[in-house]
Design a protein around this motif. Structure first.
Motif, PDB file in Angstrom:
ATOM      1  N   GLU A  96       0.845  -1.208   0.000  1.00 52.49           N
ATOM      2  CA  GLU A  96       0.000   0.000   0.000  1.00 52.49           C
ATOM      3  C   GLU A  96       0.873   1.247   0.000  1.00 52.49           C
ATOM      4  N   LYS A  97       0.360   2.279  -0.671  1.00 52.28           N
ATOM      5  CA  LYS A  97       1.061   3.570  -0.708  1.00 52.28           C
ATOM      6  C   LYS A  97       1.224   4.064   0.737  1.00 52.28           C
ATOM      7  N   GLY A  98       2.371   4.540   1.064  1.00 48.90           N
ATOM      8  CA  GLY A  98       2.613   4.999   2.439  1.00 48.90           C
ATOM      9  C   GLY A  98       3.365   3.957   3.237  1.00 48.90           C
ATOM     10  N   ASN A  99       3.021   2.670   3.043  1.00 45.64           N
ATOM     11  CA  ASN A  99       3.756   1.582   3.713  1.00 45.64           C
ATOM     12  C   ASN A  99       5.028   1.262   2.945  1.00 45.64           C
ATOM     13  N   ILE A 100       4.838   1.003   1.649  1.00 47.64           N
ATOM     14  CA  ILE A 100       5.984   0.566   0.838  1.00 47.64           C
ATOM     15  C   ILE A 100       7.019   1.685   0.696  1.00 47.64           C
ATOM     16  N   ASP A 101       6.545   2.937   0.662  1.00 46.33           N
ATOM     17  CA  ASP A 101       7.489   4.065   0.558  1.00 46.33           C
ATOM     18  C   ASP A 101       8.438   4.083   1.755  1.00 46.33           C
ATOM     19  N   LEU A 102       7.843   3.868   2.932  1.00 45.63           N
ATOM     20  CA  LEU A 102       8.665   3.872   4.143  1.00 45.63           C
ATOM     21  C   LEU A 102       9.663   2.718   4.122  1.00 45.63           C
ATOM     22  N   LEU A 103       9.184   1.535   3.752  1.00 45.25           N
ATOM     23  CA  LEU A 103      10.061   0.358   3.763  1.00 45.25           C
ATOM     24  C   LEU A 103      11.195   0.497   2.742  1.00 45.25           C
ATOM     25  N   LEU A 104      10.833   0.979   1.544  1.00 41.95           N
ATOM     26  CA  LEU A 104      11.865   1.076   0.493  1.00 41.95           C
ATOM     27  C   LEU A 104      12.829   2.238   0.717  1.00 41.95           C
ATOM     28  N   SER A 105      12.507   3.105   1.669  1.00 41.78           N
ATOM     29  CA  SER A 105      13.443   4.191   1.963  1.00 41.78           C
ATOM     30  C   SER A 105      14.529   3.717   2.934  1.00 41.78           C
TER      31      SER A 105
ATOM     32  N   LYS B  90       2.307   5.627   6.258  1.00 38.70           N
ATOM     33  CA  LYS B  90       1.538   4.783   7.177  1.00 38.70           C
ATOM     34  C   LYS B  90       2.513   3.962   8.005  1.00 38.70           C
ATOM     35  N   PHE B  91       2.357   4.038   9.311  1.00 41.16           N
ATOM     36  CA  PHE B  91       3.134   3.149  10.171  1.00 41.16           C
ATOM     37  C   PHE B  91       2.261   1.942  10.484  1.00 41.16           C
ATOM     38  N   PRO B  92       2.868   0.789  10.762  1.00 36.98           N
ATOM     39  CA  PRO B  92       2.038  -0.360  11.148  1.00 36.98           C
ATOM     40  C   PRO B  92       1.168   0.013  12.358  1.00 36.98           C
ATOM     41  N   SER B  93      -0.143  -0.092  12.183  1.00 33.79           N
ATOM     42  CA  SER B  93      -1.071   0.431  13.191  1.00 33.79           C
ATOM     43  C   SER B  93      -1.006  -0.333  14.508  1.00 33.79           C
ATOM     44  N   TYR B  94      -0.463  -1.559  14.475  1.00 30.64           N
ATOM     45  CA  TYR B  94      -0.407  -2.367  15.700  1.00 30.64           C
ATOM     46  C   TYR B  94       0.781  -2.004  16.586  1.00 30.64           C
TER      47      TYR B  94
END
Lengths: 273, 313
Positions: A96-105, B90-94
């Motif tokens: 999801e947008k927002g999740n993958i951006d953080l991880l790939l950074s 988005k941070f992991p909500s948990y």
């Protein structure tokens, strides 16, 4: 390797937070309690003596092993379906947008991300299956006072079958960023395609028809993972301590898994987010 | 030395079945000096986020190359030296705020006491210490943004890429974020800032670039971009007599704004000096001459309108 472990560990935490463990544990506990209640009501000695009037120890052990498999097989299949359902969203959520951006950074490769999620989801399912199978094994073994130490090994077969089907779920998850197409494909393979191909393959010699059709079915049989055989004959043989027999379904399914994961990795590495 | 070097990068997004094509970036060249705060401005869809994503290899260009800290951007290990705050992250909500920082800290190669210490420091910096144990799903937009900034700084990066860092943050929070950016600059860090809030960018940035429809239309220091080259504000000792005023107004573009304040639009510095000579010859005392500036916002709107007009022609 460290990054794969971190992602796997946080996938376990995600599964815990999403109540996957509680859900599985609840189903397993209900089943195990039911099993214990049934065993307390049924006089198993009379059943065993009717099945083995001579009281042969070897036959007795085989009968108990069969009982273990007959009891746990339907539930293992149900668990597999639930496992696919509960783990199908791990990849789409990660993408999801927002999740993958953080991880790939972060300093983590896309391959490590993929393997971390895959291993994590497989671990989630393994832990849940271990709980169910070990619980059933302990209850049955206590009741019959016979400990079949081969039986717990079926957890590995069930987890392997899940891992093969989950590779399909992951592939569709990456392609469509949705859990539904992958889930439906995995269910189709597990419930329809693999049993049907297994059946047709067994009947192939006796079937009359065009050779081209026979070759196509034969090729498809070898390409599609053999979940029917894995959860059937191979699971049964391992549970009873027999030799696996035909290793081909394991090898070809494993090859399918490896190829699918390679393909997933290739697509993920090329994908724009 | 440049912290970021973008050479001739183009990126086109193609929709499913290749029916629609959108040029997100067109032959973009850009350099960001190390140790500076660089603001990237542009309307929605200008290609600002695409540029950051290309720099981080979150998406890939169709052509061109980019280097960060003198290394190829496709090397993921380079990200040990970079911090990034995505827009709408988005941070992991948990996870709680502290746990989320731990997760991303571990992925950044930190662990143990060093990581715990860093988490506490950063939560203090973004004023989130009291919310450390609260689950992220309970956070407001402003709190998420603060946590996002802490996350971007977890590995003590040399280059920090921030996409709309003040989005959803109240004015006090915005001031605090500006202070954090200023502090980063004193530590010789490079900050690359994407923002719609032009006044924010104007306040903190050393250099600014303006993107429109994937094309770089202007780049320079805030001063260079906002000064009006031939327009001056003059403050005189006294109001000029009407006769002298009309005489001057007939020679140059000279107008009274209010009382002793006048504006002069000249063609060049020679004409400005002529005007000064005329005033002095008439014994008019000049208190101050200031080159007129527009706000970054005025300049931005005028540039975008100009670019759109050109495109329409």
């Amino acid at each position: 390797m460290k990054n794969i472990i971190i992602i796997s560990w946080y996938t376990l935490r995600e599964a815990f937070a999403r109540k996957v463990f509680i859900f599985f544990a609840a189903i397993s506990v209900i089943f195990l309690i039911g099993l214990a209640v049934v065993f307390s009501l049924v006089n198993t000695d009379s059943i065993l003596s009717s099945m083995n009037p001579a009281g042969d120890k070897l036959v007795l052990e085989q009968v108990i092993s069969q009982i273990q498999l007959v009891i746990t097989a339907p539930l293992s299949n149900l668990c597999l379906l639930l496992a696919i359902f509960s783990s199908a969203s791990f990849i789409p959520i990660m993408l999801e947008k927002g999740n993958i951006d953080l991880l790939l950074s972060k300093p983590i490769s896309r391959t490590q991300l993929l393997l971390g999620k895959y291993v994590g989801a497989t671990l989630v399912v393994f832990i849940n299956i271990v709980f169910l199978i070990l619980g059933a094994w302990i209850i049955i073994s206590l009741k019959f006072s016979y400990w079949n130490f081969n039986f717990p090994l079926v957890t590995l077969v069930i987890t392997f079958t899940f891992a093969v089907l989950y590779s399909v779920v992951v592939l569709f998850g990456i392609l469509f960023k949705s859990s539904v197409p992958g889930m439906m494909t995995a269910y189709f393979i597990f419930l329809i395609l693999s049993p049907a191909l297994h059946f047709v393959k067994l009947q192939l010699q006796t079937l009359t028809g065009k050779e081209v059709f026979k070759s196509m079915v034969d090729s498809l049989y070898y390409f599609i993972p053999k979940t029917s055989e894995l959860m059937g004959t191979i699971n049964s043989n391992i549970g009873q301590g027999k030799a696996i027999g035909d290793i081909q379904p394991v090898l070809s399914s494993f090859l399918f898994l490896i190829l699918t994961i390679f393909f997933c990795d290739y697509i993920l590495r090329k994908k724009d987010f | 030395m440049n912290a970021i070097e973008v050479i001739n990068i183009s990126k086109t997004y193609t929709s499913s079945f290749r029916k629609n094509k959108v040029d997100a970036l067109v032959n973009l060249d850009l350099s960001v000096p190390a140790g500076s705060i660089f603001g990237l401005l542009g309307p929605n869809g200008a290609g600002k986020t695409t540029l950051i994503k290309i720099l981080l290899s979150i998406c890939f260009p169709n052509s061109g190359t980019a280097k960060i800290l003198n290394e190829d951007t496709r090397n993921y290990k380079l990200k040990y030296r970079i911090g990034y705050l995505p827009e709408n992250h988005k941070f992991p909500s948990y996870l709680s705020g502290g746990e989320a920082l731990k997760y991303f800290g571990k992925l950044s190669g930190l662990n143990g006491v060093q990581l715990d210490k860093k988490i506490d420091e950063l939560l203090e910096l973004v004023k989130m210490t009291q919310w450390k144990k609260l689950k992220v799903k309970g956070y407001s937009k402003g709190m998420m943004q603060r946590l996002g900034i802490a996350q971007a700084l977890i590995n003590d990066p040399e280059l920090i890429l921030l996409d709309e860092p003040t989005d959803g943050v109240d004015p006090i929070g915005r001031k605090e974020i500006r202070d954090i950016l200023a502090d980063l600059k004193t530590k010789n860090k490079t900050v690359f800032l994407n923002s719609h809030l032009l006044s924010e960018v104007e306040m903190v940035s050393d250099r600014v670039a303006i993107l429109n429809k994937g094309i770089l239309i202007r780049e320079g220091t805030v001063k260079e971009l906002t000064e009006k080259k031939h327009e001056y504000l003059l403050e005189l000792e006294n109001k000029i007599d009407d006769e002298v005023y009309f005489n001057l107004a007939s020679q140059v573009n000279f107008a009274q704004i209010k009382d002793e304040h006048y504006t002069a639009l000249v063609t060049d510095i020679v004409e400005l000096n002529k005007l000064i000579d005329t005033l002095r010859a008439k014994n008019i005392s000049i208190k101050e001459i200031i080159q007129k500036k527009s706000s970054l916002e005025e300049m931005f709107i005028s540039l975008i309108n100009e670019a759109d007009k050109k495109n329409n022609v």
